[in-house]
Enzyme design. Sequence first.
Site, PDB file in Angstrom:
ATOM      1  N   LYS A 189      -4.100   9.176   1.972  1.00  0.00           N
ATOM      2  CA  LYS A 189      -5.226   8.382   1.562  1.00  0.00           C
ATOM      3  C   LYS A 189      -5.352   7.134   2.243  1.00  0.00           C
ATOM      4  O   LYS A 189      -4.756   6.055   1.942  1.00  0.00           O
ATOM      5  CB  LYS A 189      -4.839   8.185  -0.151  1.00  0.00           C
ATOM      6  CG  LYS A 189      -6.223   7.557  -0.746  1.00  0.00           C
ATOM      7  CD  LYS A 189      -5.858   6.597  -2.043  1.00  0.00           C
ATOM      8  CE  LYS A 189      -5.786   5.129  -1.927  1.00  0.00           C
ATOM      9  NZ  LYS A 189      -7.057   4.649  -1.237  1.00  0.00           N
ATOM     10  N   GLY A 242       0.974  -1.578   2.282  1.00  0.00           N
ATOM     11  CA  GLY A 242       0.027  -2.620   1.686  1.00  0.00           C
ATOM     12  C   GLY A 242       0.499  -3.718   1.044  1.00  0.00           C
ATOM     13  O   GLY A 242       1.776  -4.183   1.558  1.00  0.00           O
ATOM     14  N   SER A 243      -0.045  -4.166  -0.174  1.00  0.00           N
ATOM     15  CA  SER A 243       0.364  -5.310  -0.668  1.00  0.00           C
ATOM     16  C   SER A 243       2.164  -5.055  -1.419  1.00  0.00           C
ATOM     17  O   SER A 243       2.287  -3.839  -1.892  1.00  0.00           O
ATOM     18  CB  SER A 243      -0.310  -5.859  -1.628  1.00  0.00           C
ATOM     19  OG  SER A 243      -0.568  -4.973  -2.790  1.00  0.00           O
ATOM     20  N   THR A 244       2.823  -6.202  -1.507  1.00  0.00           N
ATOM     21  CA  THR A 244       3.982  -5.988  -2.023  1.00  0.00           C
ATOM     22  C   THR A 244       3.884  -5.557  -3.756  1.00  0.00           C
ATOM     23  O   THR A 244       4.735  -4.887  -4.238  1.00  0.00           O
ATOM     24  CB  THR A 244       4.674  -7.265  -2.044  1.00  0.00           C
ATOM     25  OG1 THR A 244       4.945  -7.618  -0.553  1.00  0.00           O
ATOM     26  CG2 THR A 244       6.065  -7.489  -2.713  1.00  0.00           C
ATOM     27  N   VAL A 246       1.476  -3.638  -4.893  1.00  0.00           N
ATOM     28  CA  VAL A 246       1.284  -2.276  -5.424  1.00  0.00           C
ATOM     29  C   VAL A 246       2.618  -1.425  -4.628  1.00  0.00           C
ATOM     30  O   VAL A 246       2.812  -0.434  -5.226  1.00  0.00           O
ATOM     31  CB  VAL A 246      -0.034  -1.780  -4.452  1.00  0.00           C
ATOM     32  CG1 VAL A 246      -0.191  -0.268  -4.385  1.00  0.00           C
ATOM     33  CG2 VAL A 246      -1.131  -2.344  -4.977  1.00  0.00           C
ATOM     34  N   GLY A 247       3.136  -2.108  -3.637  1.00  0.00           N
ATOM     35  CA  GLY A 247       4.582  -1.510  -3.369  1.00  0.00           C
ATOM     36  C   GLY A 247       5.569  -1.393  -4.393  1.00  0.00           C
ATOM     37  O   GLY A 247       6.033  -0.302  -4.567  1.00  0.00           O
ATOM     38  N   GLU A 264       6.100  -0.410   3.664  1.00  0.00           N
ATOM     39  CA  GLU A 264       5.964  -1.564   4.560  1.00  0.00           C
ATOM     40  C   GLU A 264       4.809  -2.401   3.858  1.00  0.00           C
ATOM     41  O   GLU A 264       3.802  -2.147   3.566  1.00  0.00           O
ATOM     42  CB  GLU A 264       4.941  -0.889   5.923  1.00  0.00           C
ATOM     43  CG  GLU A 264       6.062  -0.119   6.614  1.00  0.00           C
ATOM     44  CD  GLU A 264       7.358  -0.563   7.320  1.00  0.00           C
ATOM     45  OE1 GLU A 264       7.550  -1.878   7.117  1.00  0.00           O
ATOM     46  OE2 GLU A 264       8.180   0.130   7.228  1.00  0.00           O
ATOM     47  N   CYS A 298       0.148  -8.024   8.362  1.00  0.00           N
ATOM     48  CA  CYS A 298       1.560  -8.317   7.752  1.00  0.00           C
ATOM     49  C   CYS A 298       2.373  -8.972   8.716  1.00  0.00           C
ATOM     50  O   CYS A 298       3.246  -9.689   8.333  1.00  0.00           O
ATOM     51  CB  CYS A 298       2.096  -6.993   7.428  1.00  0.00           C
ATOM     52  SG  CYS A 298       2.338  -5.746   8.602  1.00  0.00           S
ATOM     53  N   GLU A 396       1.464 -14.744   0.899  1.00  0.00           N
ATOM     54  CA  GLU A 396       0.738 -14.130   2.086  1.00  0.00           C
ATOM     55  C   GLU A 396      -0.754 -14.392   2.161  1.00  0.00           C
ATOM     56  O   GLU A 396      -1.406 -14.062   0.837  1.00  0.00           O
ATOM     57  CB  GLU A 396       0.951 -12.638   2.139  1.00  0.00           C
ATOM     58  CG  GLU A 396       0.348 -12.008   3.494  1.00  0.00           C
ATOM     59  CD  GLU A 396       0.786 -10.469   3.238  1.00  0.00           C
ATOM     60  OE1 GLU A 396       0.712  -9.761   2.484  1.00  0.00           O
ATOM     61  OE2 GLU A 396       1.083  -9.968   4.472  1.00  0.00           O
TER      62      GLU A 396
HETATM   63  P1  NDP Z   1      -3.553  -2.782  -1.513  1.00  0.00           P
HETATM   64  O1  NDP Z   1      -1.791  -2.861  -1.676  1.00  0.00           O
HETATM   65  O2  NDP Z   1      -4.088  -2.765  -2.950  1.00  0.00           O
HETATM   66  O3  NDP Z   1      -4.030  -1.622  -0.928  1.00  0.00           O
HETATM   67  C1  NDP Z   1      -2.832  -0.573   0.098  1.00  0.00           C
HETATM   68  C2  NDP Z   1      -3.323   0.915  -0.287  1.00  0.00           C
HETATM   69  O4  NDP Z   1      -2.796   0.915  -1.490  1.00  0.00           O
HETATM   70  C3  NDP Z   1      -4.694   1.004  -0.154  1.00  0.00           C
HETATM   71  O5  NDP Z   1      -5.127   2.384   0.191  1.00  0.00           O
HETATM   72  C4  NDP Z   1      -5.123   0.872  -1.676  1.00  0.00           C
HETATM   73  O6  NDP Z   1      -6.284   1.594  -2.066  1.00  0.00           O
HETATM   74  C5  NDP Z   1      -4.042   1.824  -2.365  1.00  0.00           C
HETATM   75  N1  NDP Z   1      -3.697   1.167  -3.691  1.00  0.00           N
HETATM   76  C6  NDP Z   1      -3.995   0.242  -4.288  1.00  0.00           C
HETATM   77  N2  NDP Z   1      -3.713   0.346  -5.811  1.00  0.00           N
HETATM   78  C7  NDP Z   1      -2.983   1.599  -5.870  1.00  0.00           C
HETATM   79  C8  NDP Z   1      -2.220   2.366  -7.044  1.00  0.00           C
HETATM   80  N3  NDP Z   1      -2.313   1.623  -8.274  1.00  0.00           N
HETATM   81  N4  NDP Z   1      -1.533   3.410  -6.650  1.00  0.00           N
HETATM   82  C9  NDP Z   1      -1.282   3.742  -5.272  1.00  0.00           C
HETATM   83  N5  NDP Z   1      -2.284   3.402  -4.434  1.00  0.00           N
HETATM   84  C10 NDP Z   1      -2.816   2.127  -4.655  1.00  0.00           C
HETATM   85  O7  NDP Z   1      -3.772  -4.039  -0.646  1.00  0.00           O
HETATM   86  P2  NDP Z   1      -5.233  -4.663  -0.845  1.00  0.00           P
HETATM   87  O8  NDP Z   1      -6.263  -3.980  -0.059  1.00  0.00           O
HETATM   88  O9  NDP Z   1      -5.637  -4.948  -2.182  1.00  0.00           O
HETATM   89  O10 NDP Z   1      -4.832  -6.148  -0.318  1.00  0.00           O
HETATM   90  C11 NDP Z   1      -4.396  -7.124  -0.936  1.00  0.00           C
HETATM   91  C12 NDP Z   1      -3.269  -7.874  -0.314  1.00  0.00           C
HETATM   92  O11 NDP Z   1      -2.255  -7.002   0.196  1.00  0.00           O
HETATM   93  C13 NDP Z   1      -3.823  -8.409   0.911  1.00  0.00           C
HETATM   94  O12 NDP Z   1      -4.573  -9.818   0.748  1.00  0.00           O
HETATM   95  C14 NDP Z   1      -2.243  -8.724   1.794  1.00  0.00           C
HETATM   96  O13 NDP Z   1      -1.927  -9.790   1.354  1.00  0.00           O
HETATM   97  C15 NDP Z   1      -1.734  -7.504   1.388  1.00  0.00           C
HETATM   98  N6  NDP Z   1      -1.747  -6.335   2.191  1.00  0.00           N
HETATM   99  C16 NDP Z   1      -0.654  -6.154   3.234  1.00  0.00           C
HETATM  100  C17 NDP Z   1      -0.763  -5.134   4.068  1.00  0.00           C
HETATM  101  C18 NDP Z   1       0.423  -4.958   4.932  1.00  0.00           C
HETATM  102  O14 NDP Z   1       0.213  -4.298   6.108  1.00  0.00           O
HETATM  103  N7  NDP Z   1       1.463  -5.124   4.707  1.00  0.00           N
HETATM  104  C19 NDP Z   1      -1.909  -4.412   4.538  1.00  0.00           C
HETATM  105  C20 NDP Z   1      -3.187  -4.741   3.087  1.00  0.00           C
HETATM  106  C21 NDP Z   1      -2.957  -5.442   2.470  1.00  0.00           C
HETATM  107  P3  NDP Z   1      -7.829   1.193  -2.032  1.00  0.00           P
HETATM  108  O15 NDP Z   1      -7.731  -0.318  -1.299  1.00  0.00           O
HETATM  109  O16 NDP Z   1      -8.655   2.083  -1.519  1.00  0.00           O
HETATM  110  O17 NDP Z   1      -8.287   0.995  -3.496  1.00  0.00           O
END
Ligand code: NDP
Length: 502
Positions: A189, A242-244, A246-247, A264, A298, A396
């Site tokens: 996804k 992604g974000s910490t 949602v991690g 990550e 990141c 961040e």
């Molecule tokens: P998210 O963590 O929300 O998104 C990362 C991925 O997780 C996307 O595919 C997103 O889907 C998906 N996701 C969101 N919610 C859920 C869930 N409940 N269960 C499973 N998957 C989910 O990051 P954001 O895009 O909202 O960015 C927010 C902040 O996160 C940024 O400002 C930054 O600080 C950090 N970030 C860090 C990254 C890194 O490389 N470490 C990358 C991106 C963000 P979708 O977006 O399609 O809804």
Amino acid sequence: MTVLVHPQALENFKVRDFQMLIDGKWTNGSSGDVIERKSPGHGVVVSRYQAGTKVDAERAIAAARVAFDTGPWPHMTGAERSNILLKAADLIAARADELAYLDCIESGKPISQAKAELGGAVDIWRYAAALGRDLHGESYNTLGEGTLGVVLREAIGVVSIITPWNFPFLIVSQKLPFALAAGCTAVVKPSELTSGSTLLLGEILMEAGVPSGVVNIIVGTGPEVGAPMTTHPHVDMISFTGSTGVGKLTMANAAQTLKKVSLELGGKNPQIVFPDANLDDFIDAAVFGAYFNAGECCNAGSRLIVHRDIADDVVARIAALSAKVKVGDPLDPQTKVGAIITPEHLAKINAYVRNAASSGATISHGGELLNLGMGQFMSPTILSAVQPEMAIAREEVFGPVLSVLTFETLDDAVRIANSIDYGLSAGVWSRDFDTCLMVGRKVRAGTIWMNTFMDGASELPFGGYKQSGLGRELGRHAVEDYTETKTLNMHIGSRKVVWSVN
Ligand code: NDP
């Protein structure tokens, strides 16, 4: 003054429509809804994806499960899988311009950078293909005359791969080829903001010969489509970037069925600079590290920890170089800093800068939202007089914003570097090898750059300490992460009776 590159209108542009890939077939989502993606640099719709639902996620997971349990992929030889992955790498290279263009217009990143990321991704696919052939276990011939122990590596099963918007093609390439090389099947996804290049990858993998159901690619929001990928009992492992926040949610969801998790997450990465450093090299790396991918990275070097004796000089030189950085049209080959991903994210970055200024930090450069006639942009920004306890020094921001803190002793610098929840990467700058090694050993982060910043290679593991994540991607163990270990404990000859009942 920031150098502006005004975006050109996307004339004669044809919006691209994408379907989802489930069980080898291109399909619409069950809801019939569509997600429209606007180019962050041009403000017009460039892509339309099917808005997936939980039902679509479950169909994709079912297809991946069947492909793993009954399909040929896990049982092929390493060489057979490797040859398919190598073919995929060749096809990615052949379509690199098309993929880079999609990443550029959907994410707002500069086109020159998007092309470089595609080059990196091709190398990763080739590296994973090579590792897959070498996947092997261990044998123990030292357990006594009657025993032989063999430790097998088996594909872990169905992997959910969830990726963000900041490096759409590169991040899926840090996960999927390794999972495939191990013999796993996958549901992928991408972010709903930047799904295009991952969906094109689906076409490429089918053409390369990946069997139906082995890779399924679904689009939709995190809560609707991502969440079931983290809870479903037929998923064996989750690989998430992604974000910490949602991690953590992902890990809690995975705990319900004890899935393996690889995470990550975020970073607030320090660059520590000593007075004896090569400052010409450092200034360039500081500007690159802070503004690369508009700071939506990141690994961004968003926290400078500068020795007090050189702090004023460093800030003045970084400000002078920042003023030369070209900001604007992501499609212009000259652009170094492109657009910000969404208007909401721009507002979040701006709020961080305003809050820092009202907490006592000084805006030494930039700090402006840029009106370039279309899209959303922010000028490279330097905040000095930042104190370690301020939010701008700890959280961040994910924008082109550099915070400058000062230190007096090496221990001071290390304490400030380690004082936050993140531990993804760090840089240290000094001509004294001992200084670099002392800092490198004391800073708690997954990667330490010495007299350079943000260099990478497929061979080098990448991942975070503390709340920056769990596990490592890339490197020679990356394929093993997608395996289970199985012990074969074999007896040779007649077995001595130890528990007989007369
Ligand atoms: P998210 O963590 O929300 O998104 C990362 C991925 O997780 C996307 O595919 C997103 O889907 C998906 N996701 C969101 N919610 C859920 C869930 N409940 N269960 C499973 N998957 C989910 O990051 P954001 O895009 O909202 O960015 C927010 C902040 O996160 C940024 O400002 C930054 O600080 C950090 N970030 C860090 C990254 C890194 O490389 N470490 C990358 C991106 C963000 P979708 O977006 O399609 O809804």
